[in-house]
Design an enzyme around this catalytic site. Structure first.
Site, PDB file in Angstrom:
ATOM      1  N   GLU A  38       0.814  -1.205   0.000  1.00 35.71           N
ATOM      2  CA  GLU A  38       0.000   0.000   0.000  1.00 35.71           C
ATOM      3  C   GLU A  38       0.860   1.273   0.000  1.00 35.71           C
ATOM      4  OE1 GLU A  38      -3.329   0.469  -0.313  1.00 35.71           O
ATOM      5  OE2 GLU A  38      -2.799   2.596  -0.267  1.00 35.71           O
ATOM      6  N   THR A  80      -5.864   1.675  -5.359  1.00 38.52           N
ATOM      7  CA  THR A  80      -5.466   0.262  -5.229  1.00 38.52           C
ATOM      8  C   THR A  80      -6.156  -0.607  -6.274  1.00 38.52           C
ATOM      9  OG1 THR A  80      -5.359   0.541  -2.823  1.00 38.52           O
ATOM     10  CG2 THR A  80      -5.258  -1.708  -3.654  1.00 38.52           C
ATOM     11  N   HIS A 195      -1.447   3.369   4.828  1.00 40.33           N
ATOM     12  CA  HIS A 195      -2.471   4.105   4.083  1.00 40.33           C
ATOM     13  C   HIS A 195      -2.707   5.450   4.757  1.00 40.33           C
ATOM     14  CE1 HIS A 195      -6.263   5.161   2.214  1.00 40.33           C
ATOM     15  NE2 HIS A 195      -6.119   4.150   1.383  1.00 40.33           N
ATOM     16  N   ASP A 254       1.466   0.119  -4.960  1.00 49.87           N
ATOM     17  CA  ASP A 254       0.250   0.292  -5.773  1.00 49.87           C
ATOM     18  C   ASP A 254       0.115   1.696  -6.376  1.00 49.87           C
ATOM     19  OD1 ASP A 254      -0.431   1.445  -3.311  1.00 49.87           O
ATOM     20  OD2 ASP A 254      -2.433   0.526  -3.233  1.00 49.87           O
TER      21      ASP A 254
HETATM   22  C1  GP9 Z   1      -8.863  -0.529   0.803  1.00 52.53           C
HETATM   23  C2  GP9 Z   1      -7.450  -0.447   0.333  1.00 52.53           C
HETATM   24  C3  GP9 Z   1      -6.999   0.965   0.189  1.00 52.53           C
HETATM   25  O1  GP9 Z   1      -9.402  -1.803   0.805  1.00 52.53           O
HETATM   26  O2  GP9 Z   1      -7.240  -1.209  -0.809  1.00 52.53           O
HETATM   27  O3  GP9 Z   1      -7.547   1.559  -0.913  1.00 52.53           O
HETATM   28  P1  GP9 Z   1      -6.944   2.865  -1.617  1.00 52.53           P
HETATM   29  O4  GP9 Z   1      -7.533   4.047  -0.926  1.00 52.53           O
HETATM   30  O5  GP9 Z   1      -5.466   2.846  -1.505  1.00 52.53           O
HETATM   31  O6  GP9 Z   1      -7.388   2.726  -3.002  1.00 52.53           O
HETATM   32 MN    MN Z   2      -3.849   1.790  -2.188  1.00 56.60          MN
END
Ligand code: GP9
Ligand code: MN
Length: 413
Positions: A38, A80, A195, A254
């Site tokens: 992430e 993501t 995140h 990502d």
């Molecule tokens: C949520 C995670 C984060 O399930 O995949 O999402 P993002 O905000 O990075 O797209």
């Molecule tokens: Mn993400």
């Protein structure tokens, strides 16, 4: 009918690059573990905050892996989920909205389906509510056999922070779930702790915060450091549980974690102004391909070809001995000698061997200064064409013709 596919197909055929013979099938029949890290940007690799390494484990791990240090994310608003779409399909996400929401019923020719056809048990693992990003619906189109979501994990408040389950217990419980999977398996794991807004419990802060006006950037380094620790313990547990040797592990960032709103703080950290050129270079994310028995014990390599998430499907497929000669894809195998140094971002910026096109300006990579715009013209056209073709496929759900008719046989043989 599928007539709209003909031009696209011709383009894809003309741009097909042959796999590297030495790499094709090198990980055939192994378990494939893809880890979506992430918000991990490449600038933190081999970097520090006040003398403390941000990613001490990954810095070692890349010596035991193929590490791509010129690799870019190509995501748009779907974040993501866009990265997932890219790696599964080697198609671009959309310029507006998230393809996971807008086109979740499309026919696809995904990595998961191809591996499923080869006898793999396929899944995604992510300790969040299964409907986030419409995953529960979209994953049916991608074709995973199973989605291990929040309800498959034992999530208690003491092992949660911010968005949900912390990465360390997520990886630990995931390996326990892998033990039960039919073999060989392909699983795509998605981490969560690193995140925005990058919150951690005190006990999980292994380095100090950065000191700038951006709390977001200050905390980012700490949560990256936590994720690095989680990955370290994950690899150890794979070894402890006997799942390591017969697997191939692919890790990639990502998308960016630090947006342009934090340019001032970022400039302070980098020690240089964040120009449109620098901003584009900050879209680099790490790509790490770790093949036990092949790249470990210091046998890794840094590969500096310019590539992007779009390249992952053909790259991984070929490593696993899956041919992509007939696939409608826009990526190129990163191990191929014929791979082109070219990556287009979803917003139209692009990067080649020598140039970066950003903010309607052609920049020289060498000087980081604007150059005559004509130097970027040819690749600008290629960028426009590819994004347009990919959009056409998605908006027209064109792969349904490719998949469900004799289109392939009529047009390929
Ligand atoms: C949520 C995670 C984060 O399930 O995949 O999402 P993002 O905000 O990075 O797209
Ligand atoms: Mn993400």
């Amino acid at each position: 009918d599928g007539s709209e596919l003909v031009d696209i197909d011709n383009y894809v055929r003309a741009n097909y690059v042959k796999p590297n013979k030495d790499m094709f099938g090198i990980a055939e029949d192994r378990n494939l573990i893809v880890v979506t890290l992430e918000s991990l940007q490449n600038f933190v690799i081999n970097n520090d905050v006040y003398g403390e390494e941000i990613t001490p484990f990954l810095n070692d791990f890349i010596n035991d892996s193929y590490y791509f240090d010129n690799f870019y994310h190509q995501t748009g608003q779907g974040k993501t989920s866009d990265s997932e779409f890219l790696i599964e399909n080697s198609l671009y996400p959309l310029s507006r909205g998230a393809v996971f929401f807008t086109h979740s019923g499309n026919e696809l020719d995904s990595l998961a389906q191809n591996l499923g056809d080869k006898g793999y048990y396929t899944s995604a693992m992510h300790a969040n509510n299964k409907s986030f990003w419409n995953r529960d619906i979209m994953y049916k189109s991608i074709g995973y056999d199973y989605f291990y979501s929040a309800s498959d994990y034992d999530i208690t408040p003491d092992i949660s922070v911010g968005w949900g389950m912390k990465d360390i217990p997520f990886f630990q419980q995931s390996v326990d779930l892998m033990k039960e999977m039919p073999k060989p398996f392909y699983t795509k794991m998605i981490t969560l702790t690193n995140h925005h807004p990058f919150r951690l419990d005190e006990e999980d802060k292994f380095i100090d915060e950065f000191d700038s006006k951006s709390g977001t950037l200050n905390r980012y380094f700490q949560t990256v450091r936590y994720m690095d620790e989680a990955v370290k313990e994950f690899i150890q547990k794979l070894k402890d549980e006997g799942l390591y040797d017969n697997s191939i592990i692919v890790m990639y960032g990502d998308h960016y974690g630090i947006s342009e709103n934090h340019n001032e703080a970022m400039a302070q950290y980098l020690g240089k102004e964040v120009t449109p050129f620098v901003s584009a270079q900050l879209q680099q994310v790490p790509l790490i391909i770790h093949i036990p028995g092949v790249t470990d014990q210091g046998k890794g390599k840094v590969i500096s070809k310019v590539g992007g998430q779009i390249d992952l499907k053909p790259t991984i497929s070929h490593l696993l001995g899956v041919d992509t000669k007939k696939a409608i894809q826009f990526g190129e195998d990163l191990f191929s000698d014929q791979h082109h140094d070219f990556t287009v971002f979803r917003d139209g910026r692009f990067v080649t061997k020598d140039y970066v096109y950003a903010d309607n300006t052609c920049y020289s990579k060498e000087t980081e200064e604007p150059v005559e715009s004509s130097y970027c013209d040819k690749d600008k056209e290629k960028a426009r064409l590819e994004l347009g073709y990919s959009d056409k496929i998605i908006y027209g759900d064109l792969l349904r013709f490719y998949e469900s008719s004799d289109y392939r046989n009529d047009n390929m043989e």
